[in-house]
Scaffold this active site. Structure first.
Site, PDB file in Angstrom:
ATOM      1  N   LYS A  14      -5.885   3.037   7.322  1.00 37.91           N
ATOM      2  CA  LYS A  14      -7.082   2.422   7.900  1.00 37.91           C
ATOM      3  C   LYS A  14      -6.853   0.931   8.115  1.00 37.91           C
ATOM      4  CE  LYS A  14      -8.533  -0.211   4.449  1.00 37.91           C
ATOM      5  NZ  LYS A  14      -8.837  -1.648   4.585  1.00 37.91           N
ATOM      6  N   ASP A  51     -11.439  -5.990   7.284  1.00 37.35           N
ATOM      7  CA  ASP A  51     -10.356  -5.173   6.738  1.00 37.35           C
ATOM      8  C   ASP A  51     -10.814  -4.442   5.479  1.00 37.35           C
ATOM      9  OD1 ASP A  51      -7.313  -4.499   6.745  1.00 37.35           O
ATOM     10  OD2 ASP A  51      -7.681  -5.256   4.719  1.00 37.35           O
ATOM     11  N   ILE A  79       0.835  -1.203   0.000  1.00 36.20           N
ATOM     12  CA  ILE A  79       0.000   0.000   0.000  1.00 36.20           C
ATOM     13  C   ILE A  79       0.871   1.254   0.000  1.00 36.20           C
ATOM     14  CG2 ILE A  79      -0.272   0.213   2.520  1.00 36.20           C
ATOM     15  CD1 ILE A  79      -3.006   0.809  -0.145  1.00 36.20           C
TER      16      ILE A  79
END
Length: 309
Positions: A89, A167, A14
């Site tokens: 997040k 998730d 990510i």
């Protein structure tokens, strides 16, 4: 005005795919360093994040992109060293941890930003405006994808604190809590947990709200193998119909298509982060995480067949 020197803690996919290009594309930021346990990433790279935050000169901020479990300890140390903090997040695996970080950030006068990337679509903003002040007739969330495609070889997602299907599902919750014109509560939830895991592979949720008259549901499932379905449908009692597809990037408002014309999720996250730092503010949004916590508190656990890890 000199650029804000920012470091990434927890360099992985990510960070490589989203954070690095977003930082590079924002002239207000300069990438100062990254940390990763493997030692991989753009130079300079540290294997010890504590060493990094103490050795990198002129560091202003960090983006913490580790799995959720260690984020609290990392963010607490960074805030104590007067660094602005951006949290991927979900921001942590506990609500009390975020409350503590919020207070600590206020004490040290730094910005704390709990990011929810799915909220950063112009289409999600448009959906929020379309539903503002209205009473809701129904809402249906379908968030179905293949865990083996999106989390290949990642076993931490099945451990306690790993969130499981929440998730990705928390992305749906982040959109819902943004566009829903009122508060959402978990009335009931069924959690399908594999025999060899601690976290669910699928969840069915029924919500309640004093601002709604009809059915409010969510289906989260990691067992879909033929493409993804990331949709949210909301109908107001006055007939207004909102349908968000592709994780919020595509909006059908009363049947008319609108696509996202904003800068993109992560470029917009960093735009907001600059504003928060400049204005000496934090943005701490725990509503999506609170819904996950309520599902775990109110939900019934159902054991299903083992998952291949």
């Amino acid at each position: 005005m000199r650029p804000l020197r920012i470091a990434i803690i927890g360099y992985g996919k990510i960070a490589e795919d989203q954070h690095i290009p977003s930082i590079a594309g924002n002239p207000r930021f300069e990438l100062a360093a990254v940390s990763s346990r493997s030692g991989q990433g753009p130079q300079p790279v540290f294997t010890d994040w504590k060493e990094m935050i103490h050795k990198v000169e002129g560091l202003d901020a960090v983006a913490i992109t580790t799995p959720p479990s260690p984020r609290y300890d990392i963010a607490r140390e960074c805030i104590r060293n007067d660094l602005h903090c951006l949290l991927e997040k979900p921001p942590s695996d506990g609500l009390s941890e975020i409350a503590d970080l919020d207070l600590l950030a206020q004490t040290h006068g730094v910005s704390l930003f709990t990011t929810w990337h799915a909220q950063h679509h112009s289409t999600v903003d448009a959906a929020e405006r379309a539903l503002a002040g209205k009473r809701i007739k129904s809402m249906k969330i379908l968030w179905h994808e293949d865990v083996h495609k999106w989390h290949p070889g990642q076993t931490w997602i099945w451990d306690a604190g790993g969130f499981g299907v929440f998730d990705p599902g928390i992305n749906a919750f982040s959109i819902a809590t943004k566009i829903f014109p009122g508060t959402l509560h978990v009335r009931d939830a069924t959690l399908s947990v594999p025999e060899n895991a601690q976290t669910p592979i699928a969840v069915d949720v029924t919500f309640a709200s004093s601002d709604a008259d009809g059915s409010l549901t969510a289906s989260l499932d990691w067992r879909r193998t033929q493409g993804e379905e990331w949709t949210i449908e909301v109908e107001a009692t006055d007939g207004t119909k909102v349908r968000l597809e592709d994780g919020g990037a595509k909006l059908y408002l009363n049947g008319a298509l609108r696509t996202d014309d904003g800068p993109g999720e992560y470029p917009d996250i960093y735009r907001v982060f600059v504003d928060l730092i400049d204005e000496h503010r934090s943005h701490v949004d725990i509503a999506p995480l609170r819904l996950v916590a309520d599902c775990l508190l109110a939900g019934r656990r159902k054991t299903v067949e083992s998952v291949t890890m």
